[in-house]
Design a protein around this motif. Structure first.
Motif, PDB file in Angstrom:
ATOM      1  N   HIS A  16      54.812   2.477  84.065  1.00  0.00           N
ATOM      2  CA  HIS A  16      54.765   1.045  84.335  1.00  0.00           C
ATOM      3  C   HIS A  16      53.945   0.288  83.291  1.00  0.00           C
ATOM      4  O   HIS A  16      54.343  -0.788  82.834  1.00  0.00           O
ATOM      5  N   LYS A  17      52.815   0.829  82.899  1.00  0.00           N
ATOM      6  CA  LYS A  17      51.949   0.162  81.923  1.00  0.00           C
ATOM      7  C   LYS A  17      52.668  -0.019  80.582  1.00  0.00           C
ATOM      8  O   LYS A  17      52.595  -1.086  79.962  1.00  0.00           O
ATOM      9  N   LYS A  18      53.378   1.010  80.152  1.00  0.00           N
ATOM     10  CA  LYS A  18      54.127   0.934  78.897  1.00  0.00           C
ATOM     11  C   LYS A  18      55.235  -0.121  79.001  1.00  0.00           C
ATOM     12  O   LYS A  18      55.472  -0.889  78.077  1.00  0.00           O
ATOM     13  N   ARG A  19      55.891  -0.149  80.148  1.00  0.00           N
ATOM     14  CA  ARG A  19      56.967  -1.121  80.370  1.00  0.00           C
ATOM     15  C   ARG A  19      56.424  -2.549  80.282  1.00  0.00           C
ATOM     16  O   ARG A  19      57.048  -3.414  79.668  1.00  0.00           O
ATOM     17  N   LEU A  20      55.256  -2.786  80.878  1.00  0.00           N
ATOM     18  CA  LEU A  20      54.649  -4.112  80.802  1.00  0.00           C
ATOM     19  C   LEU A  20      54.303  -4.488  79.365  1.00  0.00           C
ATOM     20  O   LEU A  20      54.487  -5.629  78.943  1.00  0.00           O
ATOM     21  N   GLU A  21      53.782  -3.543  78.599  1.00  0.00           N
ATOM     22  CA  GLU A  21      53.456  -3.800  77.193  1.00  0.00           C
ATOM     23  C   GLU A  21      54.702  -4.196  76.414  1.00  0.00           C
ATOM     24  O   GLU A  21      54.686  -5.148  75.631  1.00  0.00           O
ATOM     25  N   VAL A  22      55.789  -3.445  76.635  1.00  0.00           N
ATOM     26  CA  VAL A  22      57.048  -3.726  75.931  1.00  0.00           C
ATOM     27  C   VAL A  22      57.562  -5.111  76.322  1.00  0.00           C
ATOM     28  O   VAL A  22      57.962  -5.899  75.459  1.00  0.00           O
ATOM     29  N   GLU A  23      57.541  -5.425  77.594  1.00  0.00           N
ATOM     30  CA  GLU A  23      58.065  -6.713  78.050  1.00  0.00           C
ATOM     31  C   GLU A  23      57.205  -7.872  77.574  1.00  0.00           C
ATOM     32  O   GLU A  23      57.729  -8.939  77.240  1.00  0.00           O
ATOM     33  N   LYS A  24      55.889  -7.697  77.489  1.00  0.00           N
ATOM     34  CA  LYS A  24      55.027  -8.747  76.943  1.00  0.00           C
ATOM     35  C   LYS A  24      55.349  -8.989  75.473  1.00  0.00           C
ATOM     36  O   LYS A  24      55.402 -10.131  75.012  1.00  0.00           O
ATOM     37  N   GLN A  25      55.560  -7.913  74.735  1.00  0.00           N
ATOM     38  CA  GLN A  25      55.905  -8.041  73.316  1.00  0.00           C
ATOM     39  C   GLN A  25      57.259  -8.720  73.155  1.00  0.00           C
ATOM     40  O   GLN A  25      57.434  -9.585  72.289  1.00  0.00           O
ATOM     41  N   ARG A  26      58.225  -8.360  73.987  1.00  0.00           N
ATOM     42  CA  ARG A  26      59.545  -9.000  73.931  1.00  0.00           C
ATOM     43  C   ARG A  26      59.434 -10.492  74.208  1.00  0.00           C
ATOM     44  O   ARG A  26      60.082 -11.307  73.543  1.00  0.00           O
ATOM     45  N   GLU A  27      58.629 -10.870  75.199  1.00  0.00           N
ATOM     46  CA  GLU A  27      58.446 -12.278  75.540  1.00  0.00           C
ATOM     47  C   GLU A  27      57.806 -13.033  74.379  1.00  0.00           C
ATOM     48  O   GLU A  27      58.221 -14.133  74.035  1.00  0.00           O
ATOM     49  N   LYS A  28      56.811 -12.415  73.757  1.00  0.00           N
ATOM     50  CA  LYS A  28      56.132 -13.024  72.611  1.00  0.00           C
ATOM     51  C   LYS A  28      57.120 -13.245  71.452  1.00  0.00           C
ATOM     52  O   LYS A  28      57.151 -14.323  70.852  1.00  0.00           O
ATOM     53  N   GLU A  29      57.945 -12.250  71.164  1.00  0.00           N
ATOM     54  CA  GLU A  29      58.938 -12.362  70.097  1.00  0.00           C
ATOM     55  C   GLU A  29      59.978 -13.427  70.435  1.00  0.00           C
ATOM     56  O   GLU A  29      60.427 -14.165  69.556  1.00  0.00           O
ATOM     57  N   TYR A  30      60.350 -13.536  71.705  1.00  0.00           N
ATOM     58  CA  TYR A  30      61.313 -14.534  72.133  1.00  0.00           C
ATOM     59  C   TYR A  30      60.760 -15.941  71.911  1.00  0.00           C
ATOM     60  O   TYR A  30      61.448 -16.823  71.384  1.00  0.00           O
ATOM     61  N   VAL A  31      59.516 -16.166  72.293  1.00  0.00           N
ATOM     62  CA  VAL A  31      58.891 -17.483  72.131  1.00  0.00           C
ATOM     63  C   VAL A  31      58.836 -17.852  70.650  1.00  0.00           C
ATOM     64  O   VAL A  31      59.163 -18.985  70.265  1.00  0.00           O
ATOM     65  N   ILE A  32      58.451 -16.916  69.812  1.00  0.00           N
ATOM     66  CA  ILE A  32      58.398 -17.157  68.370  1.00  0.00           C
ATOM     67  C   ILE A  32      59.786 -17.505  67.844  1.00  0.00           C
ATOM     68  O   ILE A  32      59.947 -18.447  67.069  1.00  0.00           O
ATOM     69  N   SER A  33      60.801 -16.764  68.281  1.00  0.00           N
ATOM     70  CA  SER A  33      62.164 -17.033  67.814  1.00  0.00           C
ATOM     71  C   SER A  33      62.635 -18.416  68.248  1.00  0.00           C
ATOM     72  O   SER A  33      63.337 -19.099  67.502  1.00  0.00           O
ATOM     73  N   GLN A  34      62.239 -18.866  69.435  1.00  0.00           N
ATOM     74  CA  GLN A  34      62.619 -20.194  69.897  1.00  0.00           C
ATOM     75  C   GLN A  34      61.959 -21.279  69.047  1.00  0.00           C
ATOM     76  O   GLN A  34      62.572 -22.316  68.778  1.00  0.00           O
ATOM     77  N   HIS A  35      60.737 -21.051  68.605  1.00  0.00           N
ATOM     78  CA  HIS A  35      60.072 -22.005  67.716  1.00  0.00           C
ATOM     79  C   HIS A  35      60.803 -22.074  66.372  1.00  0.00           C
ATOM     80  O   HIS A  35      60.978 -23.158  65.814  1.00  0.00           O
ATOM     81  N   VAL A  36      61.217 -20.933  65.863  1.00  0.00           N
ATOM     82  CA  VAL A  36      61.938 -20.891  64.589  1.00  0.00           C
ATOM     83  C   VAL A  36      63.266 -21.633  64.718  1.00  0.00           C
ATOM     84  O   VAL A  36      63.620 -22.451  63.862  1.00  0.00           O
ATOM     85  N   VAL A  37      63.997 -21.370  65.786  1.00  0.00           N
ATOM     86  CA  VAL A  37      65.283 -22.031  66.012  1.00  0.00           C
ATOM     87  C   VAL A  37      65.083 -23.542  66.123  1.00  0.00           C
ATOM     88  O   VAL A  37      65.826 -24.322  65.524  1.00  0.00           O
ATOM     89  N   GLY A  38      64.076 -23.963  66.870  1.00  0.00           N
ATOM     90  CA  GLY A  38      63.804 -25.392  67.016  1.00  0.00           C
ATOM     91  C   GLY A  38      63.487 -26.050  65.684  1.00  0.00           C
ATOM     92  O   GLY A  38      63.953 -27.156  65.397  1.00  0.00           O
TER      93      GLY A  38
END
Length: 58
Positions: A16-38
């Protein structure tokens, strides 16, 4: 999955801990990508720069 996150799906699904780390990183990358697209969309939809007006100001 292993290539991007350094673990296989079996480990991801068991720990579970590893899964949370991966999902936090995915969310962070998603937010960054949305800023780039904008940023790109703003540049595409902004009015063109009139170079002659810019050179007269200087």
């Amino acid at each position: 999955m292993h290539q991007f996150h350094g673990m296989g799906y079996a480990e991801y699904s068991r720990k579970h801990k590893k899964r949370l780390e991966v999902e936090k990183q995915r969310e962070k990358e998603y937010v960054i990508s949305q800023h780039v697209v904008g940023s790109i969309e703003r540049k595409l939809h902004s009015p063109p720069v009139d170079e002659h007006r810019l050179s007269k100001r200087m």
